[in-house]
Scaffold this active site. Sequence first.
Site, PDB file in Angstrom:
ATOM      1  N   LYS A 170      37.647  22.350  45.346  1.00  0.00           N
ATOM      2  CA  LYS A 170      38.430  22.875  46.027  1.00  0.00           C
ATOM      3  C   LYS A 170      39.986  22.539  45.665  1.00  0.00           C
ATOM      4  O   LYS A 170      39.942  21.495  45.777  1.00  0.00           O
ATOM      5  CB  LYS A 170      38.046  22.510  47.531  1.00  0.00           C
ATOM      6  CG  LYS A 170      38.278  23.761  48.152  1.00  0.00           C
ATOM      7  CD  LYS A 170      37.057  24.535  48.314  1.00  0.00           C
ATOM      8  CE  LYS A 170      37.597  26.076  49.553  1.00  0.00           C
ATOM      9  NZ  LYS A 170      36.143  26.971  49.133  1.00  0.00           N
TER      10      LYS A 170
HETATM   11  N1  GLU Z   1      36.811  30.336  48.154  1.00  0.00           N
HETATM   12  C1  GLU Z   1      35.151  31.093  48.467  1.00  0.00           C
HETATM   13  C2  GLU Z   1      34.610  30.182  48.780  1.00  0.00           C
HETATM   14  O1  GLU Z   1      34.174  29.253  50.043  1.00  0.00           O
HETATM   15  C3  GLU Z   1      35.076  31.372  46.996  1.00  0.00           C
HETATM   16  C4  GLU Z   1      35.348  30.392  45.596  1.00  0.00           C
HETATM   17  C5  GLU Z   1      35.562  31.189  44.722  1.00  0.00           C
HETATM   18  O2  GLU Z   1      34.671  31.893  44.121  1.00  0.00           O
HETATM   19  O3  GLU Z   1      35.133  30.454  43.292  1.00  0.00           O
HETATM   20  O4  GLU Z   1      33.316  29.991  48.103  1.00  0.00           O
END
Ligand code: GLU
Length: 429
Positions: free
Chosen positions: A119
Amino acid sequence: MSQATLDHPQTQDAAQVQSPLDLAMRLFESAADRLKLSENLREMLRTFTRILEVAVPIRMDSGAIRTFTGYRVQHSDARGPFKGGIRYHPEVTMDEVKALAMWMTWKCALVNIPFGGAKGGVVCDPREMSPTEIERLTRRFTSSIQPIIGPDQDIPAPDVNTNPQVMSWILDTYSMNTGRRALGCVTGKPITVGGTLGRLGATSMGLAETIAAAAKTLGMPLHEARIVIQGFGNVGSNLAAILHERGCRVIGVSDVNCALVNRSRLDVPALMRHVRETGTIQGFPEAEEVDREALLEIECDVLAPCALGSAINRTNADRVRTRILAEGANGPTTTIADRILREKGVFILPDILANAGGVTVSYFEWVQGIQSFFWTEEEVNSRLKGIMRTAYLETFAMAEREKIDMRSAAHMIGVRRVADAIETLGLYP
Ligand code: GLU
């Protein structure tokens, strides 16, 4: 452990009731207990592979230079390249990004896609920044984390307050810096530059799929079901549109400015038009404006928190009146709130299952980009539905077999799969 230590009641601010990292770690440890994981494995799984903090200085439109702080946290790549979004928010902290990275690991494993978890985040308030300032921030942040990202290393995506436009700046910056266009370096891109059909609505589509599956389990008809949605960003607004289309009654929604209620049903397409024109749900005529906190206490059949973490906590959990809680956000329910809701008999669709549609279609986008071969929207959606249904059924079966709740079951499956990968890979060197 006493309740006092569990949820920090001394903190008056409900948004700070429990840190996301504390929540993530508790969920991991209890899954590890149930799986009887060895201490060696537990230590590897609770540790983060790489943590990067960067300074992001940019020139503001005024000519002044401001330096923001950004993070990229890579939790585990045992099952594939690191994967996870980037959020822009004034309350981003390294600990929050760590929790979110760990959840990505379990989430990708639960839906069985070949990614690990990561993240990113930048501490900033995009609402107070111009588009050009956001572009400069994105390009500088991308360059700063460039050494550790890439199509087979770590693939960013949208999260809170980031969107396809931001992803295209990441693609462009990455491409300029490396001298080659690598479509697989980021997902959630606009269609015009190699994005996939269906990605924008993917998280909501996946959520709707798990809600339908849960309703079936409970024998609850979805037609005319009362829906309340907290958050009207990409996930919340698209969920409202999908469920409205399917004949549900969306009776309450909120955004950063206010909450709206219409006990018969909100005209969601009209509300979406209003948001496109004004940027907020506030001022929409065909609804009553209520206190944002009160929204979560409206009696409904499905409550979908689609905003930030810790929305449902010890201060409001006992007033939540829903049959299904569908977690579009990451970490919206604190440890104590989770227990209170379960005692009340609420059927919980936990975040790592319920909102996994986004990363699932990110996976499809990555595959299409690498192959430069693009699918139809029907192909994307039908594959997405298949994956979400399987993940729901596997989680439900685990919950039944182990006589545990859906959140614990989802974590058991995710953690087990990552632990298996680590054991199979062996230890380098
Ligand atoms: N931010 C989204 C999540 O928390 C998508 C992450 C992504 O597509 O890599 O799942």
